[in-house]
Design a protein around this motif. Structure first.
Motif, PDB file in Angstrom:
ATOM      1  N   ALA A   1     -11.035  38.655  -5.799  1.00  0.00           N
ATOM      2  CA  ALA A   1     -10.953  38.552  -4.332  1.00  0.00           C
ATOM      3  C   ALA A   1     -12.137  37.790  -3.744  1.00  0.00           C
ATOM      4  CB  ALA A   1     -10.857  39.944  -3.716  1.00  0.00           C
ATOM      5  N   HIS A   2     -13.194  37.581  -4.539  1.00  0.00           N
ATOM      6  CA  HIS A   2     -14.388  36.917  -4.007  1.00  0.00           C
ATOM      7  C   HIS A   2     -14.713  35.600  -4.689  1.00  0.00           C
ATOM      8  CE1 HIS A   2     -14.800  40.983  -2.431  1.00  0.00           C
ATOM      9  NE2 HIS A   2     -15.451  40.410  -1.435  1.00  0.00           N
ATOM     10  N   LEU A   3     -13.784  35.170  -5.533  1.00  0.00           N
ATOM     11  CA  LEU A   3     -14.021  33.934  -6.278  1.00  0.00           C
ATOM     12  C   LEU A   3     -13.810  32.721  -5.364  1.00  0.00           C
ATOM     13  CD1 LEU A   3     -14.583  32.780  -9.129  1.00  0.00           C
ATOM     14  CD2 LEU A   3     -12.114  32.721  -9.459  1.00  0.00           C
ATOM     15  N   VAL A   4     -14.866  31.978  -5.122  1.00  0.00           N
ATOM     16  CA  VAL A   4     -14.772  30.777  -4.297  1.00  0.00           C
ATOM     17  C   VAL A   4     -14.397  29.588  -5.178  1.00  0.00           C
ATOM     18  CG1 VAL A   4     -16.078  29.154  -2.863  1.00  0.00           C
ATOM     19  CG2 VAL A   4     -16.418  31.624  -2.601  1.00  0.00           C
ATOM     20  N   LYS A   5     -15.024  29.531  -6.328  1.00  0.00           N
ATOM     21  CA  LYS A   5     -14.798  28.385  -7.202  1.00  0.00           C
ATOM     22  C   LYS A   5     -15.177  28.746  -8.642  1.00  0.00           C
ATOM     23  CE  LYS A   5     -15.946  23.518  -7.662  1.00  0.00           C
ATOM     24  NZ  LYS A   5     -16.680  22.391  -7.108  1.00  0.00           N
ATOM     25  N   GLN A   6     -14.284  28.436  -9.530  1.00  0.00           N
ATOM     26  CA  GLN A   6     -14.596  28.599 -10.950  1.00  0.00           C
ATOM     27  C   GLN A   6     -15.049  27.236 -11.448  1.00  0.00           C
ATOM     28  OE1 GLN A   6     -14.219  31.590 -12.978  1.00  0.00           O
ATOM     29  NE2 GLN A   6     -15.517  30.297 -14.261  1.00  0.00           N
ATOM     30  N   ARG A   7     -16.257  27.156 -12.002  1.00  0.00           N
ATOM     31  CA  ARG A   7     -16.723  25.854 -12.481  1.00  0.00           C
ATOM     32  C   ARG A   7     -16.367  25.651 -13.952  1.00  0.00           C
ATOM     33  NH1 ARG A   7     -22.773  26.559  -9.978  1.00  0.00           N
ATOM     34  NH2 ARG A   7     -22.432  25.663  -7.934  1.00  0.00           N
ATOM     35  N   ASP A   8     -16.364  24.414 -14.339  1.00  0.00           N
ATOM     36  CA  ASP A   8     -15.967  24.089 -15.715  1.00  0.00           C
ATOM     37  C   ASP A   8     -16.924  24.662 -16.756  1.00  0.00           C
ATOM     38  OD1 ASP A   8     -13.978  22.680 -14.554  1.00  0.00           O
ATOM     39  OD2 ASP A   8     -15.012  20.735 -14.662  1.00  0.00           O
ATOM     40  N   ASP A   9     -18.177  24.826 -16.365  1.00  0.00           N
ATOM     41  CA  ASP A   9     -19.164  25.278 -17.345  1.00  0.00           C
ATOM     42  C   ASP A   9     -19.164  26.797 -17.534  1.00  0.00           C
ATOM     43  OD1 ASP A   9     -20.345  26.290 -15.071  1.00  0.00           O
ATOM     44  OD2 ASP A   9     -21.796  24.663 -14.887  1.00  0.00           O
ATOM     45  N   GLY A  10     -18.178  27.501 -16.960  1.00  0.00           N
ATOM     46  CA  GLY A  10     -18.109  28.957 -17.165  1.00  0.00           C
ATOM     47  C   GLY A  10     -18.739  29.755 -16.046  1.00  0.00           C
ATOM     48  N   SER A  11     -19.555  29.103 -15.220  1.00  0.00           N
ATOM     49  CA  SER A  11     -20.136  29.837 -14.093  1.00  0.00           C
ATOM     50  C   SER A  11     -19.155  29.789 -12.921  1.00  0.00           C
ATOM     51  CB  SER A  11     -21.483  29.231 -13.699  1.00  0.00           C
ATOM     52  OG  SER A  11     -21.304  27.957 -13.112  1.00  0.00           O
ATOM     53  N   ALA A  12     -19.410  30.632 -11.929  1.00  0.00           N
ATOM     54  CA  ALA A  12     -18.510  30.706 -10.784  1.00  0.00           C
ATOM     55  C   ALA A  12     -19.317  30.898  -9.514  1.00  0.00           C
ATOM     56  CB  ALA A  12     -17.543  31.875 -10.959  1.00  0.00           C
ATOM     57  N   LEU A  13     -18.718  30.506  -8.406  1.00  0.00           N
ATOM     58  CA  LEU A  13     -19.305  30.804  -7.104  1.00  0.00           C
ATOM     59  C   LEU A  13     -18.579  32.020  -6.559  1.00  0.00           C
ATOM     60  CD1 LEU A  13     -19.814  27.634  -4.865  1.00  0.00           C
ATOM     61  CD2 LEU A  13     -21.534  29.084  -5.953  1.00  0.00           C
ATOM     62  N   ILE A  14     -19.368  33.056  -6.225  1.00  0.00           N
ATOM     63  CA  ILE A  14     -18.802  34.308  -5.729  1.00  0.00           C
ATOM     64  C   ILE A  14     -19.259  34.501  -4.288  1.00  0.00           C
ATOM     65  CG2 ILE A  14     -19.066  36.817  -6.003  1.00  0.00           C
ATOM     66  CD1 ILE A  14     -17.155  35.647  -7.938  1.00  0.00           C
ATOM     67  N   TYR A  15     -18.326  34.824  -3.421  1.00  0.00           N
ATOM     68  CA  TYR A  15     -18.659  35.011  -2.006  1.00  0.00           C
ATOM     69  C   TYR A  15     -19.292  36.383  -1.788  1.00  0.00           C
ATOM     70  CZ  TYR A  15     -18.288  34.571   3.036  1.00  0.00           C
ATOM     71  OH  TYR A  15     -18.588  34.465   4.374  1.00  0.00           O
ATOM     72  N   ILE A  16     -20.336  36.426  -0.983  1.00  0.00           N
ATOM     73  CA  ILE A  16     -21.041  37.689  -0.712  1.00  0.00           C
ATOM     74  C   ILE A  16     -20.778  38.127   0.728  1.00  0.00           C
ATOM     75  CG2 ILE A  16     -23.292  38.831  -0.620  1.00  0.00           C
ATOM     76  CD1 ILE A  16     -22.294  38.062  -3.489  1.00  0.00           C
ATOM     77  N   ASP A  17     -20.241  39.338   0.861  1.00  0.00           N
ATOM     78  CA  ASP A  17     -19.885  39.844   2.193  1.00  0.00           C
ATOM     79  C   ASP A  17     -21.079  40.429   2.937  1.00  0.00           C
ATOM     80  OD1 ASP A  17     -17.150  39.225   1.864  1.00  0.00           O
ATOM     81  OD2 ASP A  17     -16.876  41.050   0.669  1.00  0.00           O
ATOM     82  N   ARG A  18     -21.925  41.156   2.211  1.00  0.00           N
ATOM     83  CA  ARG A  18     -23.072  41.798   2.851  1.00  0.00           C
ATOM     84  C   ARG A  18     -24.348  41.569   2.065  1.00  0.00           C
ATOM     85  NH1 ARG A  18     -20.645  41.919   6.481  1.00  0.00           N
ATOM     86  NH2 ARG A  18     -19.718  43.596   7.690  1.00  0.00           N
ATOM     87  N   GLN A  19     -25.392  41.266   2.799  1.00  0.00           N
ATOM     88  CA  GLN A  19     -26.712  41.294   2.173  1.00  0.00           C
ATOM     89  C   GLN A  19     -27.584  42.286   2.951  1.00  0.00           C
ATOM     90  OE1 GLN A  19     -29.595  38.766  -0.188  1.00  0.00           O
ATOM     91  NE2 GLN A  19     -29.487  37.664   1.727  1.00  0.00           N
ATOM     92  N   ILE A  20     -28.201  43.199   2.222  1.00  0.00           N
ATOM     93  CA  ILE A  20     -29.108  44.167   2.824  1.00  0.00           C
ATOM     94  C   ILE A  20     -30.528  43.685   2.493  1.00  0.00           C
ATOM     95  CG2 ILE A  20     -29.557  46.631   3.147  1.00  0.00           C
ATOM     96  CD1 ILE A  20     -26.563  45.937   3.326  1.00  0.00           C
ATOM     97  N   ILE A  21     -31.381  43.721   3.493  1.00  0.00           N
ATOM     98  CA  ILE A  21     -32.707  43.113   3.332  1.00  0.00           C
ATOM     99  C   ILE A  21     -33.799  44.134   3.628  1.00  0.00           C
ATOM    100  CG2 ILE A  21     -34.241  41.372   4.370  1.00  0.00           C
ATOM    101  CD1 ILE A  21     -31.687  39.669   4.860  1.00  0.00           C
ATOM    102  N   HIS A  22     -34.827  44.160   2.797  1.00  0.00           N
ATOM    103  CA  HIS A  22     -36.001  44.999   3.103  1.00  0.00           C
ATOM    104  C   HIS A  22     -37.263  44.163   2.959  1.00  0.00           C
ATOM    105  CE1 HIS A  22     -37.244  45.671  -1.093  1.00  0.00           C
ATOM    106  NE2 HIS A  22     -35.953  45.634  -1.351  1.00  0.00           N
ATOM    107  N   GLU A  23     -38.399  44.794   3.239  1.00  0.00           N
ATOM    108  CA  GLU A  23     -39.628  44.018   3.424  1.00  0.00           C
ATOM    109  C   GLU A  23     -40.260  43.490   2.142  1.00  0.00           C
ATOM    110  OE1 GLU A  23     -39.331  47.261   3.619  1.00  0.00           O
ATOM    111  OE2 GLU A  23     -41.160  48.350   3.146  1.00  0.00           O
ATOM    112  N   VAL A  24     -39.933  44.085   0.983  1.00  0.00           N
ATOM    113  CA  VAL A  24     -40.687  43.729  -0.222  1.00  0.00           C
ATOM    114  C   VAL A  24     -40.159  42.473  -0.917  1.00  0.00           C
ATOM    115  CG1 VAL A  24     -41.444  44.527  -2.499  1.00  0.00           C
ATOM    116  CG2 VAL A  24     -41.417  46.100  -0.573  1.00  0.00           C
ATOM    117  N   THR A  25     -38.853  42.332  -0.994  1.00  0.00           N
ATOM    118  CA  THR A  25     -38.316  41.227  -1.795  1.00  0.00           C
ATOM    119  C   THR A  25     -37.758  40.088  -0.944  1.00  0.00           C
ATOM    120  OG1 THR A  25     -36.221  42.408  -1.930  1.00  0.00           O
ATOM    121  CG2 THR A  25     -37.744  42.703  -3.755  1.00  0.00           C
TER     122      THR A  25
END
Lengths: 473, 213
Positions: free
Chosen positions: A12-36
């Protein structure tokens, strides 16, 4: 073809499957804190980039914040902590990112705040620069920790470059015994499969014992999938999931809600779906757990005696055990219940939700902290958890027992704020890692459930919660 | 990110399993808002006899002479030989930043924790998985031979021993390509911006509740 829950989330989150085996996955939420996050924002600035979809991000403060009351960042004594907190405030303001900051009742530990707000709902991909992001998988999400370069990558592109992981199923069937909690289940699992057991896998927890757990319990289990080596842990959607999400501030409402529920009901592994690895656990075999060493896999039932290194055949494991004994100051063969504790910590993204505090309060009620125990910290996971606990009178129970009732944050789970162990001190802790120095330089951590931690606070040493007279709140 | 093509370097052995990122770089150093300067605090609790604090002059601190990286024979090492499940625990990218800042460009171990493994590639550090048997042999060779060096050839996917014998290793094609060329992931992903927008459109129709402002 029959698919696992992870397969469905991936597809459901696959944006693009690349030929080299890697893929682009869509991210719905990012949670952010102060350290990283500071270096990620700095990266955006240097490249003159803007967040791809600013509303997908939720920020809050947790790792560095003191757990004693304070009103704004300038009151944080430690200069480096203060700068980091202020840097997050500056960055979220500059980029227009939603932040639950100091003084906001929604502020709290990232993985407590996000589900509590409905910021995370089933079917999402969720990332955060924190390995315990797996917690959110309890809501049938694909949720995992990422490094700071990836925090920047998600901010800039709303995607991750990923490779599909393998599927692992951990099935826990049967009824959990009295005094056995979600924490004991996950510690037991780590004891069985080891801290590298789930490497390279997405881990689904299933079976009647998991289905019987509340969302809080499921979050405790998914939280520690990373300690079993799996970046992502998850549980399928059922009525408990849906009841939990309903009416949360950022959850869908009205017609959206009905459509969402219809879709969410499909977020289960199909009958006959193929898992690369399956682990079967009998719920009846699980006893209250206590970790004794410096890796979460060094864990035993409370009625056990500590292992004898000479009996370990694997040389690498044997030397790890010997090193752990040296660090922990314990003797092979001794009883777990003979280990004395100096401090107790009840909190962390593993065990700081309302159910955890209730479980600790049941034990604390009408009892007192042992004189030999220097400090018992109770740190709620968020301002809202704190409010709820106070409405139920849990804070008074803790204070009457001689425990300290604190403000929300990560606190002594990783000791980035002033809450720390002193060298050599043993701590009964509801957190997730017993690594050397994790709770303070030279500190010795024992991972347990909230009830077991409260019981150790009262007795001054570990006790089998099943032998304690049960009370009601 | 610096390219990684070939590394000919001195090998330092860290003979313990499950080395976690709290050990690689303790939490008090995560308060920095920079990416650099973590090297002096790499393995801080093992390297020094006192408790380290950010902003200290590390050259004045008492060293733990027993610790492998403090031993004269391993000074200047750029390849770290480690045991199973290296880099477990916290997702902190400060761990590869510290290893790189100290001078390590490659880490050889029987297995790595997933997040750490991933983080290495973002920073031009190459984690190489070898079998337990190969790791054992390498540990023996390093301990027996002072000044033991290895050459890591990424293009050929080989670790070359002093006698010329090679150990093959596996690596994802995409990661190899990025390392060899020192490529920034974000720029590459943005080449697919149209595909991302197209995907978003579909999702917005199916799950509009995901897209809050």
């Amino acid at each position: 073809m029959a698919r696992t829950l992870y397969d469905k989330l991936w597809d459901a989150h696959l944006v693009k499957q690349r030929d080299d085996g890697s893929a682009l996955i869509y991210i719905d939420r990012q949670i952010i804190h102060e350290v990283t996050s500071p270096q990620a924002f700095e990266g955006l600035r240097l490249a003159n980039r803007q967040p791809w979809r600013v509303g997908s991000n939720f920020a809050t403060l947790d790792h560095n914040v003191p757990t004693t009351p304070f009103k704004n960042a300038s009151e944080i004594e430690d200069e480096t902590s203060r700068i980091q907190v202020q840097t997050l405030e500056d960055n979220t303001r500059a980029f227009g990112i939603r932040e639950f900051g100091i003084g906001d009742v929604r502020q709290g530990i990232v993985h407590v705040m996000a589900p509590e707000q409905g910021a995370v709902v089933p079917g999402m991909t969720v990332v955060c620069g924190d390995s315990h992001t797996s917690t959110n998988g309890a809501l049938a999400c694909l949720a995992h920790g990422i490094g700071t370069s990836e925090v920047e990558h998600v901010l800039a592109t709303q995607c991750l470059v990923a490779k599909k992981m393998k599927n692992m199923l951990i099935r826990v069937e049967g009824e959990l015994g009295a005094g056995v909690t979600a924490k004991d289940v996950v510690l037991h699992i780590i004891g069985v499969i080891g801290t590298a057991g789930g490497n390279g896998h997405a881990m689904e927890f299933a079976g009647s014992a998991i289905r019987s757990l509340s969302m809080e319990g499921r979050m405790t289990i998914c939280n520690m999938s990373i300690e079993a080596g799996a970046r992502a842990g998850m549980v399928a959607v059922d009525d408990i999931t849906i009841d939990y999400v309903k009416d949360r501030p950022f959850a869908p409402k009205g017609a959206d809600w009905d459509a969402a529920v219809e879709y969410w009901r499909t977020l289960v592994s199909d009958a006959g779906a193929k898992f690369d690895t399956v682990v079967e656990i009998n719920a009846a075999d699980i006893k209250p757990q206590v970790s004794w060493g410096t890796s979460p896999e060094m864990v035993l039932p409370v009625d056990a005696t500590l292992p004898i290194p000479e009996q370990e055949n694997d040389a690498v494991k044997r030397s790890g055990m010997e090193r752990a004994y040296q660090y922990m100051g314990l003797t092979p063969g001794m009883k777990i219940t003979d280990i004395k504790v100096d401090r107790v910590f009840i909190g962390s993204c593993t065990n700081s939700r309302i159910e955890d505090l209730r479980a600790a309060a049941v034990v604390a009620k009408g009892r007192k902290k042992a004189d030999s125990v220097k400090q018992v910290l109770v740190v709620p996971g968020s301002g809202l958890v704190k409010q709820q606990a106070e409405a139920e009178g849990l804070d008074r129970i803790f204070v009457e027992a001689g425990f300290e009732w604190r403000e929300p944050g990560c606190s002594m789970c990783l000791a980035m704020n002033p809450d720390k162990l002193m060298p050599g001190e043993h701590c009964a802790s509801t957190s997730n890692r017993n690594f050397e120095g994790r709770q303070g330089n030279g500190g010795r951590t024992h991972l347990v459930s909230p009830a077991m931690a409260a019981a150790a606070a009262v007795a001054g040493h570990f006790v089998d919660i099943r032998e304690l007279e049960s009370r009601e709140l | 990110m610096d390219k990684f093509i070939r590394e000919d370097g001195l090998v330092a052995p860290l003979d313990r399993a499950n080395v976690d990122t709290d050990q690689i770089i303790p939490k008090q150093f995560l308060k920095s808002i920079k990416r650099s300067g973590f090297g002096p605090n790499l393995f801080d609790e093992w390297r020094y006899l006192d408790e380290g604090q950010p902003g200290q002059d590390n050259s004045k601190r008492p060293l733990n002479k027993e610790f492998v990286l403090n031993q004269p024979r391993y000074q200047g090492a750029s390849i770290l030989l480690a045991r199973r499940n290296f880099g477990c625990g916290s997702s902190r990218e400060h761990a590869p930043w510290a290893l790189l800042d100290f001078g390590f460009r490659a880490i050889i171990a029987p297995s790595f924790a997933d997040i750490f493994f991933n983080n290495c590639f973002k920073n031009g550090v190459l984690p190489i998985v070898v079998s337990e048997e190969v790791a054992d042999e390498l540990f023996k060779a390093v301990q027996a031979n002072e000044g033991y060096r290895l050459t890591v050839d990424l293009a050929e996917q080989k670790i070359i021993r002093p006698d010329g014998a090679a150990i093959d290793f596996e690596i994802d094609a995409f990661r190899k390509h990025c390392l060899l060329n020192g490529l920034d992931d974000i720029g590459l992903t943005l080449q697919d911006a149209d595909a991302i927008r197209e995907y978003e459109k579909g999702r917005q129709q199916r799950e509009p509740w995901v897209f809050i402002d």
